[in-house]
Scaffold this active site. Structure first.
Site, short mmCIF file in Angstrom:
data_model
loop_
_atom_site.label_atom_id
_atom_site.label_comp_id
_atom_site.label_asym_id
_atom_site.label_seq_id
_atom_site.Cartn_x
_atom_site.Cartn_y
_atom_site.Cartn_z
N PHE A 16 0.87 -1.18 0.00
CA PHE A 16 0.00 0.00 0.00
C PHE A 16 0.91 1.23 0.00
CE2 PHE A 16 -2.33 3.17 2.64
CZ PHE A 16 -3.58 3.19 2.03
N ALA A 40 4.22 13.40 2.38
CA ALA A 40 2.85 12.87 2.47
C ALA A 40 2.84 11.77 3.52
CB ALA A 40 2.39 12.31 1.13
N SER A 63 0.68 11.99 7.42
CA SER A 63 -0.55 12.44 8.08
C SER A 63 -1.37 13.31 7.13
CB SER A 63 -0.20 13.24 9.35
OG SER A 63 0.40 12.40 10.31
N ILE A 102 8.94 -4.32 35.59
CA ILE A 102 8.81 -5.49 36.45
C ILE A 102 9.99 -6.45 36.26
CG2 ILE A 102 7.43 -7.60 36.77
CD1 ILE A 102 4.94 -5.82 36.29
N GLY A 144 12.93 -5.49 35.52
CA GLY A 144 14.15 -4.83 35.96
C GLY A 144 15.24 -4.94 34.91
N GLU A 176 -0.37 4.27 10.39
CA GLU A 176 -1.81 4.29 10.06
C GLU A 176 -2.60 5.27 10.93
OE1 GLU A 176 -3.73 0.64 8.93
OE2 GLU A 176 -1.79 -0.35 8.82
N GLU A 189 -1.72 11.75 17.50
CA GLU A 189 -2.17 13.13 17.37
C GLU A 189 -3.26 13.27 16.30
OE1 GLU A 189 1.76 12.95 19.24
OE2 GLU A 189 0.98 12.13 17.36
#
Length: 382
Positions: free
Chosen positions: A124, A131, A133, A340, A342, A366, A370
């Site tokens: 795609f 080009a 957002s 968790i 560490g 995608e 924002e």
């Protein structure tokens, strides 16, 4: 786990895909990530399992399942390896999707059986230097000369576009420009077209075992019948495709969060400090409780958005919400999972380290977080 959106058929798909992910993907995930290697073998296996075009009618090689079946497959693979999940998600939503929803019957018959076989993937082509957002920032140009479109320009950060399995790409190009007002159209370009080249992108922080490419088109000729939809419908095709694509990215976020949570829970239950498992300490137990709660909320939001799509309702707002929330939950859960673990969560041999890297793209691809907030604000009347 009881969920009102889930049927016995969905659970059977989940079980099948989970078995594949655990037995075939998991053993290879570290090496493929480390070597930045796209796996044709695993991609073909996903096709053999019927996951390519799972939601398409059987006459095109699909399984005639609903879209939720696809999301469940993406979710289960993302619990183990985001790179393989991204290949599956992008091929179905961004690759197969535009051809199935907007192609004429000749185009569907020509491409879809090949794209559901497991032998090929489709890309795609929207993103360019200016080009992303702003989808109307497209600068690649397609000019009709006789019986061919002649395309010049480039695309970048394109999934499934440079491997030997790539059959082609759906491009958004400028087909007319009247005093700065662009006419944007979508054109199907096969990988074998003259003037089409693809270079694999290396050095990624995330999805290192997925195929990401930069595409270049230099006087690239494709037949005029490769126009997808009508002239000037490129933006509509691309944006509607992204609505469905956001559901698969949300599924990736959900699956990744679930996988990171399960790793963190298992580690906390076996790691001992001060004479007991760290899961017994309230500071850790509360982290895990919050993670589980957010994952459950994300799952229900996503499944509801998918139910709307599967039942013919408008789902753009809910898809944006699901993608936004699931991607940000993935970020929060992966971060806490590292905390968790560490220091053990900071070395490459730890799966949670890979999960932490892989989640970062989910708030960008995608629709950035924002942009999604902008989309949602417009839906609610702001």
């Amino acid at each position: 786990m009881m969920n009102p959106y889930i049927t016995a058929d969905h659970e059977a798909i989940r079980k099948k895909v989970r078995n594949f992910a655990e037995k075939e993907v998991k053993p290879l995930a570290f090496e493929l990530d480390d070597k930045e290697k796209f796996s044709s073998h695993l991609t073909q296996r996903m096709g053999e399992l019927g996951l390519f075009g799972i939601h398409l009618p059987k006459k095109y090689g699909g399984q005639a399942k609903d879209y939720l079946s696809l999301l469940i497959a993406v979710e289960e693979i993302a619990k183990v390896d985001a790179s393989q999940a991204s290949t599956l998600a992008a091929h179905n939503s961004l690759g197969i999707g535009p051809i199935y929803y907007f192609g004429n019957e000749d185009q569907k018959q020509k491409y879809l059986p090949k794209l559901t076989s497991g032998k090929h993937v489709w890309a795609f082509g929207l993103t360019e230097d200016n080009a992303g957002s702003d989808s109307r920032g497209t600068e690649s140009v397609g000019i009709l000369q006789g019986n061919n479109w002649v395309i010049n320009g480039s695309k970048k950060f394109i999934s499934n576009a440079s491997s030997d399995m790539s059959l082609g790409v759906t491009l958004q190009v400028v087909t007319a420009n009247d005093d700065g007002k662009k006419e944007l159209s979508a054109i199907l370009v096969e990988r074998s077209a003259s003037g089409f080249s693809a270079a694999s992108l290396k050095g990624k922080m995330m999805w290192r075992a997925s195929d990401t490419a930069e595409l270049n088109f230099e006087n690239c000729k494709v037949p005029k019948e490769n126009l997808l939809g009508n002239l000037g419908e490129g933006a509509k095709i691309m944006l509607q495709t992204l609505d469905s694509g956001r559901l698969t990215i949300a599924a990736m976020g959900l699956g990744l969060a679930q996988g990171a949570y399960e790793l963190a829970l298992a580690y906390a239950q076996k790691r001992e400090q001060f004479g007991k498992a760290i899961s017994k300490f309230q500071a850790i137990g509360f982290k895990l409780a919050d993670m589980a709660t957010k994952i459950e909320a994300a799952r229900n939001l996503l499944y509801h958005a998918c139910w709307l799509k599967d039942n013919g309702h408008a789902f753009g707002k809910e898809a944006a919400m699901a993608k936004l929330y699931c991607s940000e939950v993935a970020q929060e859960v992966a971060n806490e999972a590292v905390q968790i673990h560490g220091a053990h969560g900071l070395i490459k041999e730890s799966a949670v380290e890979r999960f932490y890297r892989d989640q970062r793209i989910l708030q960008i691809g995608e629709g950035t977080s924002e942009i999604l907030r902008l989309v949602i604000s417009r839906y609610i009347g702001c």
